[in-house]
Structures are given as C-alpha cells and as structure tokens.
Design an enzyme around this catalytic site. Structure first.
Site, PDB file in Angstrom:
ATOM      1  N   SER A 121       9.116  10.103 -13.043  1.00 36.99           N
ATOM      2  CA  SER A 121       9.004  11.317 -12.249  1.00 36.99           C
ATOM      3  C   SER A 121       8.276  12.354 -13.081  1.00 36.99           C
ATOM      4  O   SER A 121       8.218  12.265 -14.311  1.00 36.99           O
ATOM      5  CB  SER A 121      10.397  11.827 -11.855  1.00 36.99           C
ATOM      6  OG  SER A 121      10.314  13.109 -11.263  1.00 36.99           O
ATOM      7  N   ARG A 122       7.716  13.355 -12.416  1.00 37.17           N
ATOM      8  CA  ARG A 122       7.102  14.450 -13.157  1.00 37.17           C
ATOM      9  C   ARG A 122       8.148  15.360 -13.768  1.00 37.17           C
ATOM     10  O   ARG A 122       7.827  16.227 -14.579  1.00 37.17           O
ATOM     11  CB  ARG A 122       6.179  15.229 -12.233  1.00 37.17           C
ATOM     12  CG  ARG A 122       4.861  14.505 -11.962  1.00 37.17           C
ATOM     13  CD  ARG A 122       4.031  15.182 -10.903  1.00 37.17           C
ATOM     14  NE  ARG A 122       2.660  14.673 -10.903  1.00 37.17           N
ATOM     15  CZ  ARG A 122       1.784  14.886  -9.952  1.00 37.17           C
ATOM     16  NH1 ARG A 122       2.120  15.624  -8.897  1.00 37.17           N
ATOM     17  NH2 ARG A 122       0.560  14.383 -10.020  1.00 37.17           N
ATOM     18  N   HIS A 142       0.316   9.921  -2.630  1.00 40.96           N
ATOM     19  CA  HIS A 142       0.211   8.464  -2.722  1.00 40.96           C
ATOM     20  C   HIS A 142      -1.031   7.998  -3.457  1.00 40.96           C
ATOM     21  O   HIS A 142      -0.971   7.093  -4.291  1.00 40.96           O
ATOM     22  CB  HIS A 142       0.225   7.846  -1.320  1.00 40.96           C
ATOM     23  CG  HIS A 142       1.570   7.807  -0.688  1.00 40.96           C
ATOM     24  ND1 HIS A 142       1.788   7.297   0.572  1.00 40.96           N
ATOM     25  CD2 HIS A 142       2.785   8.215  -1.137  1.00 40.96           C
ATOM     26  CE1 HIS A 142       3.075   7.385   0.873  1.00 40.96           C
ATOM     27  NE2 HIS A 142       3.691   7.957  -0.147  1.00 40.96           N
ATOM     28  N   LYS A 144       4.515   4.016   3.054  1.00 41.70           N
ATOM     29  CA  LYS A 144       3.621   4.370   4.160  1.00 41.70           C
ATOM     30  C   LYS A 144       3.685   5.882   4.413  1.00 41.70           C
ATOM     31  O   LYS A 144       4.674   6.522   4.049  1.00 41.70           O
ATOM     32  CB  LYS A 144       3.996   3.573   5.419  1.00 41.70           C
ATOM     33  CG  LYS A 144       5.438   3.793   5.909  1.00 41.70           C
ATOM     34  CD  LYS A 144       5.578   5.046   6.732  1.00 41.70           C
ATOM     35  CE  LYS A 144       7.005   5.482   6.860  1.00 41.70           C
ATOM     36  NZ  LYS A 144       7.112   6.905   7.272  1.00 41.70           N
ATOM     37  N   ASP A 198       3.913  10.992   9.458  1.00 42.22           N
ATOM     38  CA  ASP A 198       5.287  10.696   9.054  1.00 42.22           C
ATOM     39  C   ASP A 198       6.023   9.854  10.083  1.00 42.22           C
ATOM     40  O   ASP A 198       6.768   8.932   9.730  1.00 42.22           O
ATOM     41  CB  ASP A 198       6.042  12.006   8.816  1.00 42.22           C
ATOM     42  CG  ASP A 198       7.223  11.805   7.883  1.00 42.22           C
ATOM     43  OD1 ASP A 198       8.321  11.534   8.387  1.00 42.22           O
ATOM     44  OD2 ASP A 198       7.048  11.893   6.661  1.00 42.22           O
TER      45      ASP A 198
END
Length: 322
Positions: free
Chosen positions: A33-34, A76, A94, A175
């Site tokens: 993770s950042r 993504h 997705k 979404d």
C-alpha cells in the site's frame, strides 16, 4: 504452492484475502500500500508475511508469483504497469482501466513480456453463471432473444466519493454498469447497435444510465445502472423456447430458475462458500500451472471488447474523465 501479493488494502482487497484462504495451494505472502501502516494492519489481519509501504517494493518481491490489484479503478493502470514491468503476473480488478487505450497498453505490455494478466471479472467465473452459459449454448431456451439486467444502488455519495468524482473514474457506468454489459457480452457477444442515455450529476458523472444493445440476429439487451435508488439487481435471459431468471444479485446468484416451454420451472443451485472471489484465484492458479499468459475464460479479447463498449456508452452519455 502459488504465492500471492495483494496491492491495496480496501474492502475488496479484504474480501479477496478472506476467500484466498479457501483456495488450495494458495499462500498470501505480502501486501503493499502507499500507506505503510495500512499495509502492516492488513498483513497482520490476513496473515501475510510481509507488508510494504509502496507498490514498487511489493512488485519487486521475488517470492511473489502473482499480484491481485484491488485499487480504485482510476489507479489500475499505474498499479498494474508497476507489477507487469517487474515481471509479476497480475489479476487486475474490474474495470481494467478507465478507457480502451490504457487497457490496450496493459495487454500489449503483458504480451510483450510474456507475463500473465487477467481481469478480475468474478461474474464470468461464478459456477452458476458458467452453468447458465452452458444451458444457453446447449439450446435449453431456444434461440436467444433478450437479455435484461440492472444494477442500482441507493447512495447518496458525497461529491468527493469515488462514485461521483471524475478524477477517480466516478459514475455508475464503470463501477456498476460493467456487470449488465458483461452479462450481455457473455451471452450475445459484441452488439452491432448501441444506444445510451444518462442523467449526469453536478460533477459530470452519470447517476442513472440506460443502455440498449441491438444485434443483427434480432436479439436485444436492455441494461441499466444507477446510484439513485436500490434496484432489484436481477436479470433475465429470454429465448424462443424459455427463459432463465437470475435473482439478486444476478452477478453472483445463489440459484437460477430455468423456465422451459412445456416443463415445470427448474431451480439450479450450487453450494456457496466465501464471498465468491475464490473462483478467479483458482482460475489464475490453473493458468499459471499450465504456463498460460491469459485465461481462456476471461481472455484479453473479452476485456478489450467490454472496454470498447464502455467507451462507446460513455461517449454517448457525455461523461469525460480527467
């Protein structure tokens, strides 16, 4: 044993990590993770051996075979490219990216490097959905005439939320709408005619969208998505000799009902386990064990065709991303 990494620590990443425990010969090795503290908490919760405070560090871990990318979809492309250029196989949540051009770049990069890449469209790998496809292909309901599917949620969402913010690829289409569109594509393929309309919110993203696909065969698909009210989340597939009803949620149904002319309705069900994400992990591991660089069940061509449809609808309804 397939050694997994997970990139991101949000809700979807958590559900995938839970289901990975159900997959034979799967091991969660690391999370990235950042935010280092978020990665550490996730690793402790789900038993990952290592936690990284950057995507680059995760992708560089030589003990990882494949990385599941679970960021919001606006990230993504960057996340997947980081993993692919490091030589890591990728299962990418997705929708693949925000548009066809960036999705094509990922596919081209993976193919050039000989690295596995698959979209995490879990609906296509659900056992009941796969059985529905078999029934349709076997002619159980005759010639396919109509696919109807709807995905609506109630909201409301604040302007900065990923569902509304154009900088994050907001709107119902990417979404939610990807599910009805993917179902129609799975059963009918690429339409020859597309008509769409949407009501846009103040941010310029779609709040309520209707889509009509027409096919030269005479079949139609009537699809909708929105974030202004909770819909039934159901779908139906109608043929010349019957119908298959998919109850809520149609993208992960517990059962479906087959109606055939002259026969009593038949319920088709499967044993449910976990959240439903394990099937995509199983398919990834099957492909890696076989030395494949793409899945025959969710091939690159399918991903790019669906992205083309999303781009076309988005153009028609007037949604632009930064």
């Amino acid at each position: 044993m397939t050694r997994w990494g997970i990139l991101a620590t949000g809700h979807i990443a958590s559900r995938f990590a839970e289901d990975l425990r159900l997959v034979p010969d799967a091991e969660l090795v690391a999370v990235g993770s950042r935010a280092a503290d978020s990665a550490q908490r996730f690793a402790e919760t789900y038993g990952a051996k290592r936690a990284y405070g950057s995507w680059v560090e995760l992708a560089a871990d030589p003990e990882i075979d494949v990385i599941y990318v679970a960021t919001p979809h606006a990230a993504h492309h960057e996340a997947a490219m980081t993993c692919l250029t490091a030589g890591r196989a990728v299962l990418l949540e997705k929708p693949f990216t925000l548009d066809l051009a960036s999705s094509t770049e990922l596919v081209d990069t993976a193919r050039a490097a000989g690295v596995f890449l698959m979209e995490a469209m879990w609906m296509r790998l659900n056992p009941i959905i796969r059985r529905v496809v078999e029934l349709v292909e076997q002619g159980a309901i005759g010639t396919l005439r109509n696919v109807r599917a709807d995905f609506g949620v109630a909201g409301p969402f604040p302007p900065e939320h990923r569902m509304r913010n154009p900088a994050l690829g907001g709107g119902a289409l990417l979404d939610l709408g990807i599910y009805p569109i993917s179902l129609a594509h799975l059963l009918l393929g690429v339409p020859q005619h597309i008509r769409s309309w949407a009501h846009l919110g103040p941010e310029g993203t779609d709040e309520n969208t209707g889509i009509l696909f027409g096919y030269d065969s005479g079949a139609v698909a009537t699809l909708s998505c929105g974030m202004v009210g909770a819909s039934e989340l159901s779908a139906s597939i109608t043929g010349s000799a019957g119908r298959i009803d998919l109850p809520e949620p149609f993208f992960r149904p517990g059962s479906v009902t087959l109606h055939r002319d002259g026969f009593a309705p038949e319920t088709i069900s499967a044993e449910e386990a976990g959240n439903g994400y394990q099937y995509e992990a199983i398919e990834v591991q099957r492909c890696l064990d076989a030395g494949l660089t793409e899945s025959p069940l969710v091939p690159h061509t399918t991903t790019l065709e669906v992205m083309t449809l999303l781009d076309t609808v988005r153009e028609q309804i007037g949604v632009r991303y930064e």
